[in-house]
Structures are given as C-alpha cells and as structure tokens.
Design a protein around this motif. Sequence first.
Motif, PDB file in Angstrom:
ATOM      1  N   ASP A 166      -4.779  16.571   0.393  1.00  0.00           N
ATOM      2  CA  ASP A 166      -5.282  15.217   0.582  1.00  0.00           C
ATOM      3  C   ASP A 166      -4.157  14.247   0.890  1.00  0.00           C
ATOM      4  OD1 ASP A 166      -4.277  13.745  -1.875  1.00  0.00           O
ATOM      5  OD2 ASP A 166      -5.452  15.285  -2.893  1.00  0.00           O
ATOM      6  N   VAL A 167      -4.555  13.160   1.523  1.00  0.00           N
ATOM      7  CA  VAL A 167      -3.697  11.993   1.713  1.00  0.00           C
ATOM      8  C   VAL A 167      -4.172  10.938   0.725  1.00  0.00           C
ATOM      9  CG1 VAL A 167      -2.891  10.226   3.318  1.00  0.00           C
ATOM     10  CG2 VAL A 167      -3.382  12.539   4.142  1.00  0.00           C
ATOM     11  N   LYS A 168      -3.236  10.288   0.046  1.00  0.00           N
ATOM     12  CA  LYS A 168      -3.627   9.325  -0.985  1.00  0.00           C
ATOM     13  C   LYS A 168      -2.986   7.964  -0.714  1.00  0.00           C
ATOM     14  CE  LYS A 168       0.006  11.220  -4.012  1.00  0.00           C
ATOM     15  NZ  LYS A 168       0.287  11.933  -5.286  1.00  0.00           N
ATOM     16  N   PHE A 169      -3.714   6.940  -1.090  1.00  0.00           N
ATOM     17  CA  PHE A 169      -3.274   5.561  -0.912  1.00  0.00           C
ATOM     18  C   PHE A 169      -3.397   4.845  -2.255  1.00  0.00           C
ATOM     19  CE2 PHE A 169      -5.314   7.218   2.848  1.00  0.00           C
ATOM     20  CZ  PHE A 169      -4.408   6.949   3.870  1.00  0.00           C
ATOM     21  N   LYS A 170      -2.421   3.996  -2.568  1.00  0.00           N
ATOM     22  CA  LYS A 170      -2.439   3.316  -3.860  1.00  0.00           C
ATOM     23  C   LYS A 170      -2.073   1.854  -3.694  1.00  0.00           C
ATOM     24  CE  LYS A 170      -0.939   3.820  -8.650  1.00  0.00           C
ATOM     25  NZ  LYS A 170      -0.106   4.602  -9.607  1.00  0.00           N
ATOM     26  N   VAL A 171      -2.907   1.007  -4.265  1.00  0.00           N
ATOM     27  CA  VAL A 171      -2.636  -0.420  -4.361  1.00  0.00           C
ATOM     28  C   VAL A 171      -2.764  -0.785  -5.826  1.00  0.00           C
ATOM     29  CG1 VAL A 171      -3.350  -2.744  -3.709  1.00  0.00           C
ATOM     30  CG2 VAL A 171      -3.523  -0.887  -2.046  1.00  0.00           C
TER      31      VAL A 171
ATOM     32  N   GLU B 250      -6.415   3.931  -6.660  1.00  0.00           N
ATOM     33  CA  GLU B 250      -5.977   5.026  -5.815  1.00  0.00           C
ATOM     34  C   GLU B 250      -7.159   5.588  -5.025  1.00  0.00           C
ATOM     35  OE1 GLU B 250      -3.096   8.723  -6.712  1.00  0.00           O
ATOM     36  OE2 GLU B 250      -5.078   8.926  -7.639  1.00  0.00           O
ATOM     37  N   LEU B 251      -6.946   5.832  -3.734  1.00  0.00           N
ATOM     38  CA  LEU B 251      -7.938   6.451  -2.854  1.00  0.00           C
ATOM     39  C   LEU B 251      -7.354   7.734  -2.305  1.00  0.00           C
ATOM     40  CD1 LEU B 251     -10.548   6.414  -1.059  1.00  0.00           C
ATOM     41  CD2 LEU B 251      -9.180   5.151   0.632  1.00  0.00           C
ATOM     42  N   LYS B 252      -8.152   8.824  -2.371  1.00  0.00           N
ATOM     43  CA  LYS B 252      -7.738  10.103  -1.807  1.00  0.00           C
ATOM     44  C   LYS B 252      -8.749  10.553  -0.768  1.00  0.00           C
ATOM     45  CE  LYS B 252      -5.199  11.879  -5.831  1.00  0.00           C
ATOM     46  NZ  LYS B 252      -5.032  13.032  -6.753  1.00  0.00           N
ATOM     47  N   VAL B 253      -8.252  11.172   0.315  1.00  0.00           N
ATOM     48  CA  VAL B 253      -9.105  11.686   1.384  1.00  0.00           C
ATOM     49  C   VAL B 253      -8.663  13.102   1.708  1.00  0.00           C
ATOM     50  CG1 VAL B 253      -9.925  11.363   3.745  1.00  0.00           C
ATOM     51  CG2 VAL B 253      -9.385   9.360   2.331  1.00  0.00           C
ATOM     52  N   GLY B 254      -9.599  14.064   1.656  1.00  0.00           N
ATOM     53  CA  GLY B 254      -9.283  15.455   1.961  1.00  0.00           C
ATOM     54  C   GLY B 254      -9.898  16.388   0.941  1.00  0.00           C
TER      55      GLY B 254
ATOM     56  N   ALA C  64     -12.456  10.001  -2.466  1.00  0.00           N
ATOM     57  CA  ALA C  64     -12.754   9.480  -3.797  1.00  0.00           C
ATOM     58  C   ALA C  64     -11.717   8.446  -4.181  1.00  0.00           C
ATOM     59  CB  ALA C  64     -12.791  10.598  -4.833  1.00  0.00           C
ATOM     60  N   PHE C  65     -12.123   7.489  -4.998  1.00  0.00           N
ATOM     61  CA  PHE C  65     -11.178   6.504  -5.517  1.00  0.00           C
ATOM     62  C   PHE C  65     -11.309   6.421  -7.034  1.00  0.00           C
ATOM     63  CE2 PHE C  65     -14.930   3.845  -5.464  1.00  0.00           C
ATOM     64  CZ  PHE C  65     -14.762   3.030  -6.575  1.00  0.00           C
ATOM     65  N   THR C  66     -10.213   6.008  -7.663  1.00  0.00           N
ATOM     66  CA  THR C  66     -10.173   5.731  -9.096  1.00  0.00           C
ATOM     67  C   THR C  66      -9.442   4.421  -9.288  1.00  0.00           C
ATOM     68  OG1 THR C  66     -10.113   8.087  -9.642  1.00  0.00           O
ATOM     69  CG2 THR C  66      -9.445   6.541 -11.366  1.00  0.00           C
ATOM     70  N   SER C  67     -10.025   3.529 -10.074  1.00  0.00           N
ATOM     71  CA  SER C  67      -9.423   2.219 -10.310  1.00  0.00           C
ATOM     72  C   SER C  67      -9.283   1.972 -11.808  1.00  0.00           C
ATOM     73  CB  SER C  67     -10.279   1.115  -9.682  1.00  0.00           C
ATOM     74  OG  SER C  67      -9.695  -0.162  -9.913  1.00  0.00           O
ATOM     75  N   ASN C  68      -8.065   1.577 -12.213  1.00  0.00           N
ATOM     76  CA  ASN C  68      -7.774   1.219 -13.607  1.00  0.00           C
ATOM     77  C   ASN C  68      -7.154  -0.173 -13.673  1.00  0.00           C
ATOM     78  OD1 ASN C  68      -8.278   3.874 -15.188  1.00  0.00           O
ATOM     79  ND2 ASN C  68      -7.020   4.523 -13.446  1.00  0.00           N
ATOM     80  N   GLU C  69      -7.670  -1.080 -12.864  1.00  0.00           N
ATOM     81  CA  GLU C  69      -7.095  -2.423 -12.772  1.00  0.00           C
ATOM     82  C   GLU C  69      -7.226  -3.210 -14.069  1.00  0.00           C
ATOM     83  OE1 GLU C  69      -5.284  -3.396 -10.397  1.00  0.00           O
ATOM     84  OE2 GLU C  69      -5.747  -1.901  -8.855  1.00  0.00           O
ATOM     85  N   TRP C  70      -8.284  -2.954 -14.805  1.00  0.00           N
ATOM     86  CA  TRP C  70      -8.535  -3.686 -16.043  1.00  0.00           C
ATOM     87  C   TRP C  70      -8.385  -2.753 -17.226  1.00  0.00           C
ATOM     88  CZ3 TRP C  70     -11.248  -4.203 -11.535  1.00  0.00           C
ATOM     89  CH2 TRP C  70     -11.191  -5.456 -10.937  1.00  0.00           C
TER      90      TRP C  70
ATOM     91  N   VAL D  92       0.851  -1.180   0.000  1.00  0.00           N
ATOM     92  CA  VAL D  92       0.000   0.000   0.000  1.00  0.00           C
ATOM     93  C   VAL D  92       0.893   1.238   0.000  1.00  0.00           C
ATOM     94  CG1 VAL D  92      -1.825   1.271   1.177  1.00  0.00           C
ATOM     95  CG2 VAL D  92      -1.799  -1.229   1.255  1.00  0.00           C
ATOM     96  N   GLY D  93       0.914   1.951  -1.110  1.00  0.00           N
ATOM     97  CA  GLY D  93       1.684   3.178  -1.188  1.00  0.00           C
ATOM     98  C   GLY D  93       0.905   4.339  -0.593  1.00  0.00           C
ATOM     99  N   VAL D  94       1.610   5.229   0.102  1.00  0.00           N
ATOM    100  CA  VAL D  94       0.989   6.388   0.744  1.00  0.00           C
ATOM    101  C   VAL D  94       1.668   7.652   0.235  1.00  0.00           C
ATOM    102  CG1 VAL D  94       0.413   7.509   2.929  1.00  0.00           C
ATOM    103  CG2 VAL D  94       0.495   5.011   2.793  1.00  0.00           C
ATOM    104  N   GLY D  95       0.872   8.674  -0.049  1.00  0.00           N
ATOM    105  CA  GLY D  95       1.411   9.941  -0.509  1.00  0.00           C
ATOM    106  C   GLY D  95       0.512  11.091  -0.118  1.00  0.00           C
ATOM    107  N   ILE D  96       0.894  12.296  -0.528  1.00  0.00           N
ATOM    108  CA  ILE D  96       0.106  13.486  -0.228  1.00  0.00           C
ATOM    109  C   ILE D  96       0.063  14.390  -1.456  1.00  0.00           C
ATOM    110  CG2 ILE D  96       0.568  13.471   2.261  1.00  0.00           C
ATOM    111  CD1 ILE D  96       2.673  15.659   1.769  1.00  0.00           C
TER     112      ILE D  96
END
Length: 450
Positions: free
Chosen positions: A138-143, A147-151, A176-182, A91-95
């Motif tokens: 925002d704080v963002k998380f990526k798997v 990606e999920l952002k909060v703030g 909010a989240f955005t997913s491009n898994e496929w 789980v990557g964390v960023g801002i």
Amino acid sequence: MASRCLVVAVIGFFTSGFQYALASSGTDAEGFIEGSNLSLNLRNFYSNQRTSGRSHLTIKKPWGNETTRDRITWVQAAMLNYSSGYTLGVVGVGIDGSLFSAAPLERGHGAIANGGDRVLVDSDGDAVPTWSRLGVADVKFKVSKTELKVGRMMVDTPVLRPKDNRALPSSFQGAAFTSNEWDGLKIQGGSFDKAIIRTGSRSEDFASFYGNRAITGDRLNYFGATAQVLPSLEISAYGSRFENMWDQGYLGVTHKLSVESGYSLKTALNYYHTQDQGEKRLGYIKNDAYSLAVTGGHGGHSVTLAWQQVLGNEYFDYVYESTGNYLANALYSDYSGPNEKSWQVRYDLDLGAYGVPGLAFSVWHAKGWGIDGTHYDGDRNGHTAGYNVRGIDGASHYENGIVLSYLVQSGPMQKWNFKAIGYNHRATSGQIEGNYDELRVVTTIPIKFF
C-alpha cells in the motif's frame, strides 16, 4: 435524502478535521527512511485433526473422492514486512509492503486431505511445494494523526479484519483511513473489493462466510468510531454495506471496574443488526445477534461467563476470509446458526503473577442449541435461497478448548512465541462444524532487521 445528508455530514466532518490537521501537523514526522522498519516473522504451523461420527474429510483420487478420518497440516511460513516512515511536510507519504511465503512440510497426498483448505494444492489434489504473494502493498498518506492507505492491507474493525488461523493471514484490497485527532476517539472508514486468501496466492471477490459461496458482493464499505467516554467505559459504533448483499450495524459497549484489593470486573456487550441490501443476491436477510460477557479477575486469574443469541432465520454472517465478528462465543465455532442460543464459561491464568512472565493458560467450554432454520423464507418473491438452513431443526453442539502459550521475555530468543491449542467439538445432525478433535502447535519467531 437521508443518504445525501449523511454524505454532507461526513464531508463536513473531514473538512473541519483537515483544517485542524493543517494547523497541527508536521511536528513529529521522522522521515521516509528514518522511520522505516524491516522485520521477518517465521511461523511454523502444525495441526493434527481427526473426525468422528458423521463427519469425514476427503482425499482426491483419479476415480473420485475417498473419505478419511485424519488430516495432518505442517507448514513453514515466512512474512517479510517493510514499513517506511513518512516524507516531511504537511502531507507525509510512505509505503508498506509484506511478502508472504509458505512451504508445506507434510505433502503426503492422503495426509493433507480436503484439498486447499489448509495448504495450496494442484488440480490432482497434490500439495504445491511453495506459494507466495504480496500480503501487504500500500501507499499511505498522513496528515497530523489521520492516515489513509490505498492498496493491499490489514484492517481491524468489528465488520472486517484478517483471518489468522492458518500458516498465513488473509488481507484485503482497497482503501482505508484511521483518524486519532481527538484524544479518546478513534475513527475508521474503508472501502474494499477483494480478499487475498490465506491459502494461496490469488485475490478473490468478497463472498459471505455462511451463505452460498458462489454468490459475491461488489464491495464492502464501512465507517465507525470507538470512543473512550469515561476511563472505565468504551463505546464503539460501526455501519457497513456489503453492496447488493447486506447492510450491517454494530454496537459495542465495554465497562471495566477495578478496586484496590486487586479484583476487577469487565462487562462487554456486542450487538449486530443485519438487513438485506440492493439486489439481495443472498435473498432476504434480517437478523440480530448479540452477546453479553462478564469477566471477573484477581491477580493472574480470570473467569468469563458469556451468553449469545441469534434472532433470525438465517446465520449471523460476515465476509469470507475475514473474522468480522466480535461476539463473545466466536471460538472454534461461531455459534451463529439461525435462532441459536449459546453460553460459554472460560478460565484464564497469567502465570506472570506467579513469577513466570510470558506463560499463559486458557480453558473453555461452550454449548449452542436451538438451531432452527425451518422458518427460513429468504427466497420469497423469486430471490435466491442464499442459506441452506431449512433442514436444520433443533440442532445443537458443544466444544472444549485449551491453550497454553509462552512468550519469551528476554535474551536472544526474546519475543519468540510458542502456542499449543487443543479443540474438541461435537454436533448433532445439521450443525455445520461437525465432529472434530484437533491439536495445533504454532511457533512464531520474529526477527527485526531495523
């Protein structure tokens, strides 16, 4: 029961997606510092606007409001934007953070007119010398590719996206989240409860754009996806809930056809259905709005013909401080009055095809008619009349617009953008945009530090 099934389905989807992400993540992370970037956008916004006919602007005076025909807006804005990379691991964390600041260069009490519509003013109606705010924080998380952002942030969806027609854009507070898994499938979801307004430093509860602005909803939630079904066919579907105001569904279909001789044809259908929800704070709402646009192109030329219609006795509406409207005729006016029909013809020219890359020109004419709110009954059964439309009977309006823009392609001024926009709008009694002529000149200078 239906909502419970939807929740179970969404949980199941994300459970399977998360399991897939765990198996494939951690291969392309750059690191928190290594993936960081810092930039500064300088925007100079100038507007000269004049009204005619029954339309007037107001100047606040000690003895009351005084009418005027003219308004000048001239603001220098700066947007300092920082985005980190992600920490290493599953789980990557960023801002992300953006500091927005603006200073009106035209501060004349009479010149700015209409209060805080375009510049921030004090209680006497005088321009505030500067204003600043955290536009993004925002704080963002990526798997993997999710990606999920909060703030505080900006999102781009058919039901919620920033309004960026002033010196500074709006933004929103929530998650909010955005997913491009496929490949070929983009999934988005979010939940927001505040808008950070364009002209000012504060956040506000969400209200509607066309309804009673004093009535607010509790939260805007959305979920949807865009799929590249075929190389030439894209389909988007979104659902949103503006709590205690309305539910809104969106469907967008875009088809692109190109042939070897250099001709192209693009067809875009956009459709919204809006229905009252919960406490019905804006009263009963039920309307459908759709547009169909066909664009033919060859070389640097393209011509668009568009038709749009609202089926309902109130406005097709969206959240204030947002442009959650993908309809084709969302121009200077939205052409979204009750029962309104409208058409548009547009010509675009990309002069890169003639040896001047970065230079572009657009011109359009749009007309709306048949605006009729006389059958509005949204206040039945004791509910609030959220839309002031009963006095509109057969109103019409039209506009002409022209844009000339240039994006510098190389050299020390690379990516500097210059844009001149001219509008002309005329309306009969009852149409809310009124009669305006306006010239805007916007210069944007991006500076990248790293």
